[in-house]
Design a protein around this motif. Structure first.
Motif, PDB file in Angstrom:
ATOM      1  N   GLU A 117       0.815  -1.225   0.000  1.00  0.00           N
ATOM      2  CA  GLU A 117       0.000   0.000   0.000  1.00  0.00           C
ATOM      3  C   GLU A 117       0.843   1.267   0.000  1.00  0.00           C
ATOM      4  OE1 GLU A 117       0.294  -1.301   4.381  1.00  0.00           O
ATOM      5  OE2 GLU A 117       0.240  -2.208   2.382  1.00  0.00           O
ATOM      6  N   ASN A 118       2.121   1.137   0.350  1.00  0.00           N
ATOM      7  CA  ASN A 118       3.025   2.285   0.366  1.00  0.00           C
ATOM      8  C   ASN A 118       3.901   2.364  -0.876  1.00  0.00           C
ATOM      9  OD1 ASN A 118       2.192   3.125   3.023  1.00  0.00           O
ATOM     10  ND2 ASN A 118       3.404   1.423   3.846  1.00  0.00           N
ATOM     11  N   GLY A 119       3.631   1.502  -1.829  1.00  0.00           N
ATOM     12  CA  GLY A 119       4.399   1.512  -3.069  1.00  0.00           C
ATOM     13  C   GLY A 119       5.744   0.820  -2.967  1.00  0.00           C
ATOM     14  N   LYS A 120       5.966   0.082  -1.879  1.00  0.00           N
ATOM     15  CA  LYS A 120       7.220  -0.651  -1.711  1.00  0.00           C
ATOM     16  C   LYS A 120       7.062  -2.098  -2.190  1.00  0.00           C
ATOM     17  CE  LYS A 120       8.948   2.110   2.160  1.00  0.00           C
ATOM     18  NZ  LYS A 120       9.469   2.088   3.561  1.00  0.00           N
ATOM     19  N   THR A 121       8.151  -2.646  -2.702  1.00  0.00           N
ATOM     20  CA  THR A 121       8.115  -4.000  -3.250  1.00  0.00           C
ATOM     21  C   THR A 121       8.010  -5.043  -2.148  1.00  0.00           C
ATOM     22  OG1 THR A 121       9.487  -3.297  -5.115  1.00  0.00           O
ATOM     23  CG2 THR A 121       9.323  -5.666  -4.702  1.00  0.00           C
ATOM     24  N   LEU A 122       7.025  -5.910  -2.285  1.00  0.00           N
ATOM     25  CA  LEU A 122       6.924  -7.069  -1.397  1.00  0.00           C
ATOM     26  C   LEU A 122       7.931  -8.109  -1.870  1.00  0.00           C
ATOM     27  CD1 LEU A 122       3.032  -7.293  -1.335  1.00  0.00           C
ATOM     28  CD2 LEU A 122       4.463  -6.721   0.633  1.00  0.00           C
ATOM     29  N   LYS A 123       8.868  -8.468  -1.021  1.00  0.00           N
ATOM     30  CA  LYS A 123       9.912  -9.403  -1.430  1.00  0.00           C
ATOM     31  C   LYS A 123       9.391 -10.833  -1.537  1.00  0.00           C
ATOM     32  CE  LYS A 123      13.310  -6.525  -1.836  1.00  0.00           C
ATOM     33  NZ  LYS A 123      13.865  -6.248  -3.185  1.00  0.00           N
ATOM     34  N   LEU A 124       8.347 -11.150  -0.758  1.00  0.00           N
ATOM     35  CA  LEU A 124       7.880 -12.531  -0.702  1.00  0.00           C
ATOM     36  C   LEU A 124       6.369 -12.565  -0.518  1.00  0.00           C
ATOM     37  CD1 LEU A 124       8.851 -15.560  -0.501  1.00  0.00           C
ATOM     38  CD2 LEU A 124       8.817 -15.234   1.977  1.00  0.00           C
ATOM     39  N   ILE A 125       5.687 -13.327  -1.365  1.00  0.00           N
ATOM     40  CA  ILE A 125       4.261 -13.594  -1.194  1.00  0.00           C
ATOM     41  C   ILE A 125       4.086 -15.105  -1.105  1.00  0.00           C
ATOM     42  CG2 ILE A 125       1.952 -13.459  -2.208  1.00  0.00           C
ATOM     43  CD1 ILE A 125       2.732 -10.854  -3.500  1.00  0.00           C
ATOM     44  N   THR A 126       3.393 -15.540  -0.061  1.00  0.00           N
ATOM     45  CA  THR A 126       3.165 -16.959   0.169  1.00  0.00           C
ATOM     46  C   THR A 126       1.675 -17.203   0.393  1.00  0.00           C
ATOM     47  OG1 THR A 126       3.323 -16.876   2.577  1.00  0.00           O
ATOM     48  CG2 THR A 126       5.399 -17.017   1.352  1.00  0.00           C
ATOM     49  N   HIS A 127       1.312 -18.466   0.482  1.00  0.00           N
ATOM     50  CA  HIS A 127      -0.073 -18.795   0.828  1.00  0.00           C
ATOM     51  C   HIS A 127      -0.412 -18.258   2.217  1.00  0.00           C
ATOM     52  CE1 HIS A 127      -0.467 -21.378  -2.682  1.00  0.00           C
ATOM     53  NE2 HIS A 127       0.698 -21.914  -2.375  1.00  0.00           N
ATOM     54  N   ASP A 128       0.600 -18.153   3.057  1.00  0.00           N
ATOM     55  CA  ASP A 128       0.370 -17.705   4.433  1.00  0.00           C
ATOM     56  C   ASP A 128       0.053 -16.216   4.532  1.00  0.00           C
ATOM     57  OD1 ASP A 128       0.909 -20.300   5.289  1.00  0.00           O
ATOM     58  OD2 ASP A 128       3.047 -19.889   5.558  1.00  0.00           O
ATOM     59  N   ASN A 129       0.724 -15.403   3.723  1.00  0.00           N
ATOM     60  CA  ASN A 129       0.516 -13.955   3.858  1.00  0.00           C
ATOM     61  C   ASN A 129      -0.368 -13.353   2.772  1.00  0.00           C
ATOM     62  OD1 ASN A 129       2.119 -13.666   1.555  1.00  0.00           O
ATOM     63  ND2 ASN A 129       3.768 -12.561   2.581  1.00  0.00           N
ATOM     64  N   PHE A 130      -0.840 -14.191   1.826  1.00  0.00           N
ATOM     65  CA  PHE A 130      -1.606 -13.668   0.698  1.00  0.00           C
ATOM     66  C   PHE A 130      -2.888 -12.961   1.146  1.00  0.00           C
ATOM     67  CE2 PHE A 130      -4.638 -14.506  -2.933  1.00  0.00           C
ATOM     68  CZ  PHE A 130      -4.118 -13.520  -3.750  1.00  0.00           C
TER      69      PHE A 130
END
Length: 263
Positions: free
Chosen positions: A184-197
Protein backbone atom coordinates in the motif's frame (compact mmCIF):
# COMPACT_ATOMS: atom_id res chain seq x y z
CA UNK A 1 -1.43 -36.30 -24.31
CA UNK A 2 1.93 -34.69 -25.07
CA UNK A 3 5.16 -36.66 -25.11
CA UNK A 4 7.87 -34.83 -23.22
CA UNK A 5 10.86 -35.49 -25.43
CA UNK A 6 12.73 -32.69 -23.67
CA UNK A 7 12.62 -34.55 -20.38
CA UNK A 8 11.35 -31.45 -18.61
CA UNK A 9 14.94 -30.54 -17.86
CA UNK A 10 16.15 -27.00 -17.29
CA UNK A 11 13.24 -25.25 -19.00
CA UNK A 12 12.85 -21.56 -18.21
CA UNK A 13 9.61 -19.70 -18.89
CA UNK A 14 9.75 -15.93 -19.30
CA UNK A 15 6.61 -13.83 -19.60
CA UNK A 16 6.86 -10.25 -20.82
CA UNK A 17 3.83 -8.19 -19.91
CA UNK A 18 1.87 -6.33 -22.51
CA UNK A 19 2.39 -3.16 -20.49
CA UNK A 20 6.16 -3.45 -21.04
CA UNK A 21 6.09 -3.69 -24.83
CA UNK A 22 2.95 -1.68 -25.63
CA UNK A 23 1.18 1.41 -24.34
CA UNK A 24 -1.90 -0.09 -22.66
CA UNK A 25 -3.47 3.36 -22.43
CA UNK A 26 -3.42 3.75 -26.21
CA UNK A 27 -6.59 3.08 -28.16
CA UNK A 28 -5.03 0.14 -29.96
CA UNK A 29 -1.90 -1.31 -31.51
CA UNK A 30 0.79 0.97 -30.03
CA UNK A 31 4.05 -0.97 -29.73
CA UNK A 32 7.15 0.18 -27.84
CA UNK A 33 9.65 -0.86 -30.48
CA UNK A 34 12.72 0.26 -28.52
CA UNK A 35 11.67 -1.82 -25.52
CA UNK A 36 10.99 -4.87 -27.68
CA UNK A 37 14.46 -4.55 -29.20
CA UNK A 38 16.17 -4.06 -25.83
CA UNK A 39 14.46 -7.10 -24.33
CA UNK A 40 15.29 -9.16 -27.41
CA UNK A 41 18.97 -8.27 -26.99
CA UNK A 42 18.91 -9.36 -23.33
CA UNK A 43 17.19 -12.62 -24.26
CA UNK A 44 19.84 -13.27 -26.93
CA UNK A 45 22.47 -13.69 -24.19
CA UNK A 46 20.64 -16.74 -22.78
CA UNK A 47 21.70 -20.17 -24.00
CA UNK A 48 19.29 -22.53 -22.22
CA UNK A 49 15.89 -23.96 -23.04
CA UNK A 50 13.53 -20.99 -23.05
CA UNK A 51 9.80 -20.55 -23.65
CA UNK A 52 8.61 -16.97 -24.01
CA UNK A 53 5.05 -15.81 -23.39
CA UNK A 54 4.01 -12.20 -23.88
CA UNK A 55 0.92 -10.20 -23.04
CA UNK A 56 -1.29 -8.42 -25.53
CA UNK A 57 -1.49 -4.91 -24.09
CA UNK A 58 -3.01 -2.48 -26.58
CA UNK A 59 -2.95 -5.22 -29.23
CA UNK A 60 -5.80 -7.20 -27.72
CA UNK A 61 -7.49 -5.71 -24.71
CA UNK A 62 -9.17 -2.73 -26.48
CA UNK A 63 -10.55 -5.02 -29.20
CA UNK A 64 -11.80 -7.58 -26.69
CA UNK A 65 -13.48 -4.82 -24.72
CA UNK A 66 -15.04 -3.23 -27.83
CA UNK A 67 -16.66 -6.49 -28.90
CA UNK A 68 -17.41 -7.61 -25.31
CA UNK A 69 -16.06 -11.04 -26.08
CA UNK A 70 -15.57 -11.80 -22.39
CA UNK A 71 -19.36 -11.54 -21.99
CA UNK A 72 -20.74 -13.09 -25.15
CA UNK A 73 -19.65 -14.98 -28.23
CA UNK A 74 -18.78 -12.75 -31.17
CA UNK A 75 -17.06 -14.49 -34.10
CA UNK A 76 -16.01 -11.26 -35.81
CA UNK A 77 -14.73 -9.70 -32.57
CA UNK A 78 -12.83 -12.86 -31.70
CA UNK A 79 -11.10 -12.90 -35.08
CA UNK A 80 -10.24 -9.18 -34.95
CA UNK A 81 -8.78 -9.60 -31.46
CA UNK A 82 -6.79 -12.65 -32.52
CA UNK A 83 -5.47 -10.81 -35.58
CA UNK A 84 -4.36 -7.90 -33.40
CA UNK A 85 -2.38 -10.02 -30.90
CA UNK A 86 -0.77 -11.86 -33.82
CA UNK A 87 0.52 -8.52 -35.10
CA UNK A 88 2.30 -7.81 -31.81
CA UNK A 89 3.65 -11.35 -31.71
CA UNK A 90 5.16 -10.92 -35.16
CA UNK A 91 6.84 -7.66 -34.13
CA UNK A 92 8.42 -9.47 -31.17
CA UNK A 93 9.45 -12.46 -33.30
CA UNK A 94 11.06 -10.19 -35.91
CA UNK A 95 13.05 -8.40 -33.21
CA UNK A 96 14.22 -11.66 -31.64
CA UNK A 97 15.34 -12.99 -35.02
CA UNK A 98 17.17 -9.72 -35.74
CA UNK A 99 19.04 -10.36 -32.47
CA UNK A 100 20.01 -13.90 -33.50
CA UNK A 101 17.38 -15.71 -31.42
CA UNK A 102 15.82 -18.63 -33.30
CA UNK A 103 12.28 -17.69 -32.29
CA UNK A 104 9.00 -18.87 -33.77
CA UNK A 105 5.35 -18.00 -33.13
CA UNK A 106 3.09 -20.49 -31.40
CA UNK A 107 -0.45 -19.12 -31.46
CA UNK A 108 -2.72 -20.49 -28.69
CA UNK A 109 -5.71 -20.12 -31.02
CA UNK A 110 -4.17 -22.93 -33.06
CA UNK A 111 -3.25 -25.40 -30.31
CA UNK A 112 -5.48 -24.72 -27.29
CA UNK A 113 -9.00 -25.60 -26.14
CA UNK A 114 -10.57 -23.97 -23.10
CA UNK A 115 -13.67 -24.60 -21.04
CA UNK A 116 -15.38 -21.63 -19.40
CA UNK A 117 -12.26 -19.54 -19.83
CA UNK A 118 -9.77 -22.04 -18.40
CA UNK A 119 -7.25 -23.99 -20.47
CA UNK A 120 -8.42 -27.57 -20.82
CA UNK A 121 -5.89 -28.87 -23.32
CA UNK A 122 -2.91 -27.51 -25.22
CA UNK A 123 -0.88 -29.41 -27.80
CA UNK A 124 2.74 -29.22 -26.62
CA UNK A 125 4.67 -31.85 -28.58
CA UNK A 126 5.94 -29.25 -31.03
CA UNK A 127 7.25 -27.09 -28.17
CA UNK A 128 9.31 -29.96 -26.77
CA UNK A 129 10.89 -30.65 -30.15
CA UNK A 130 11.57 -26.94 -30.67
CA UNK A 131 13.43 -26.78 -27.37
CA UNK A 132 15.41 -29.93 -28.21
CA UNK A 133 16.50 -28.24 -31.43
CA UNK A 134 17.39 -24.83 -29.94
CA UNK A 135 14.28 -23.06 -31.23
CA UNK A 136 12.53 -20.63 -28.88
CA UNK A 137 8.71 -20.88 -28.96
CA UNK A 138 6.95 -17.57 -28.36
CA UNK A 139 3.32 -17.75 -27.18
CA UNK A 140 1.00 -14.92 -26.24
CA UNK A 141 -2.33 -14.05 -24.70
CA UNK A 142 -4.95 -14.97 -27.26
CA UNK A 143 -8.53 -15.80 -28.11
CA UNK A 144 -9.05 -19.58 -28.17
CA UNK A 145 -11.94 -21.89 -28.91
CA UNK A 146 -13.98 -22.68 -25.81
CA UNK A 147 -16.15 -25.78 -25.37
CA UNK A 148 -18.91 -23.91 -23.55
CA UNK A 149 -18.73 -20.27 -24.64
CA UNK A 150 -17.57 -20.48 -28.25
CA UNK A 151 -14.38 -18.51 -27.62
CA UNK A 152 -12.63 -17.18 -24.54
CA UNK A 153 -9.61 -15.04 -23.77
CA UNK A 154 -6.64 -16.92 -22.36
CA UNK A 155 -4.13 -14.54 -20.79
CA UNK A 156 -0.39 -14.98 -20.75
CA UNK A 157 -0.70 -15.17 -16.98
CA UNK A 158 -2.81 -18.32 -17.35
CA UNK A 159 -0.60 -19.81 -20.06
CA UNK A 160 2.58 -19.53 -17.95
CA UNK A 161 1.50 -21.74 -15.01
CA UNK A 162 -0.14 -24.21 -17.39
CA UNK A 163 3.08 -24.59 -19.37
CA UNK A 164 5.20 -24.67 -16.21
CA UNK A 165 3.11 -27.50 -14.78
CA UNK A 166 2.94 -29.55 -17.97
CA UNK A 167 6.56 -29.04 -18.99
CA UNK A 168 8.24 -29.18 -15.59
CA UNK A 169 9.83 -25.73 -15.88
CA UNK A 170 12.48 -25.01 -13.28
CA UNK A 171 12.34 -21.21 -13.39
CA UNK A 172 9.42 -18.87 -14.05
CA UNK A 173 9.66 -15.11 -14.47
CA UNK A 174 6.92 -12.54 -14.98
CA UNK A 175 8.26 -9.25 -16.33
CA UNK A 176 5.96 -6.30 -15.66
CA UNK A 177 6.45 -2.50 -15.46
CA UNK A 178 6.54 -2.55 -11.65
CA UNK A 179 9.48 -3.41 -9.40
CA UNK A 180 7.50 -6.47 -8.37
CA UNK A 181 4.29 -6.62 -6.36
CA UNK A 182 3.85 -3.38 -4.44
CA UNK A 183 2.31 -2.86 -1.00
CA UNK A 184 0.00 0.00 0.00
CA UNK A 185 3.02 2.28 0.37
CA UNK A 186 4.40 1.51 -3.07
CA UNK A 187 7.22 -0.65 -1.71
CA UNK A 188 8.12 -4.00 -3.25
CA UNK A 189 6.92 -7.07 -1.40
CA UNK A 190 9.91 -9.40 -1.43
CA UNK A 191 7.88 -12.53 -0.70
CA UNK A 192 4.26 -13.59 -1.19
CA UNK A 193 3.17 -16.96 0.17
CA UNK A 194 -0.07 -18.80 0.83
CA UNK A 195 0.37 -17.71 4.43
CA UNK A 196 0.52 -13.96 3.86
CA UNK A 197 -1.61 -13.67 0.70
CA UNK A 198 -4.84 -12.92 2.59
CA UNK A 199 -3.13 -9.99 4.32
CA UNK A 200 -1.57 -8.45 1.21
CA UNK A 201 -4.08 -9.13 -1.56
CA UNK A 202 -6.30 -6.12 -0.81
CA UNK A 203 -3.32 -3.85 -1.42
CA UNK A 204 -2.35 -5.41 -4.76
CA UNK A 205 -3.52 -3.03 -7.46
CA UNK A 206 -5.13 -3.85 -10.77
CA UNK A 207 -3.39 -2.92 -14.02
CA UNK A 208 -3.36 0.60 -15.33
CA UNK A 209 -5.01 0.93 -18.71
CA UNK A 210 -7.42 -1.54 -20.25
CA UNK A 211 -6.91 -5.10 -18.99
CA UNK A 212 -9.55 -7.81 -19.28
CA UNK A 213 -7.44 -10.51 -17.61
CA UNK A 214 -7.07 -9.50 -13.96
CA UNK A 215 -3.96 -7.34 -13.67
CA UNK A 216 -1.35 -7.89 -10.96
CA UNK A 217 -3.75 -9.67 -8.61
CA UNK A 218 -4.51 -12.12 -11.38
CA UNK A 219 -0.78 -12.77 -11.85
CA UNK A 220 -0.21 -13.49 -8.17
CA UNK A 221 -3.26 -15.75 -7.93
CA UNK A 222 -2.16 -17.83 -10.93
CA UNK A 223 1.38 -18.19 -9.58
CA UNK A 224 0.17 -19.30 -6.16
CA UNK A 225 -1.93 -21.96 -7.91
CA UNK A 226 1.21 -23.00 -9.76
CA UNK A 227 3.06 -23.38 -6.47
CA UNK A 228 0.28 -25.60 -5.12
CA UNK A 229 0.70 -27.90 -8.12
CA UNK A 230 4.48 -28.00 -8.48
CA UNK A 231 6.12 -26.41 -5.43
CA UNK A 232 7.94 -23.99 -7.73
CA UNK A 233 8.94 -20.41 -6.99
CA UNK A 234 8.15 -17.67 -9.49
CA UNK A 235 9.39 -14.10 -9.76
CA UNK A 236 7.57 -10.90 -10.69
CA UNK A 237 10.02 -8.17 -11.64
CA UNK A 238 10.40 -4.94 -13.62
CA UNK A 239 11.20 -5.92 -17.20
CA UNK A 240 11.07 -2.24 -18.17
CA UNK A 241 14.37 -1.66 -16.34
CA UNK A 242 17.39 -2.38 -18.55
CA UNK A 243 19.33 -5.43 -17.42
CA UNK A 244 16.58 -7.04 -15.36
CA UNK A 245 15.59 -9.61 -17.97
CA UNK A 246 19.26 -10.62 -18.17
CA UNK A 247 19.45 -10.82 -14.36
CA UNK A 248 16.48 -13.16 -14.23
CA UNK A 249 17.79 -15.36 -17.02
CA UNK A 250 21.18 -15.54 -15.29
CA UNK A 251 19.50 -17.12 -12.26
CA UNK A 252 19.31 -14.17 -9.87
CA UNK A 253 16.47 -13.64 -7.40
CA UNK A 254 14.71 -10.48 -8.48
CA UNK A 255 11.55 -8.53 -7.66
CA UNK A 256 8.88 -10.41 -5.70
CA UNK A 257 9.17 -14.14 -5.05
CA UNK A 258 5.89 -16.10 -5.18
CA UNK A 259 6.23 -19.34 -3.27
CA UNK A 260 4.54 -21.72 -0.86
CA UNK A 261 5.60 -20.61 2.60
CA UNK A 262 7.99 -18.21 4.28
CA UNK A 263 11.60 -19.13 4.62
Amino acid sequence: MSTNSSGGQNITILKIGGSVITDKNADENFAKHDEIDRISKEISEFDGKLVIVHGAGSFGHPQAKKYQITDKFDAKGSIITHKSVNLLNQLFIDSLIDNNVNAVSVHPMNNTISKNGRIQDMFLDNLYYMLDNKIVPVLHGDVVMDKNTGTSIISGDQIVPYLATQMGAIRIGIGSIKEGVLDENGKTLKLITHDNFANVKNNIGSSEGTDVTGGMLGKVTELLKLNELTGSTSYIFNAGKPGNVSMFLQGNDIGTSITGSGQ
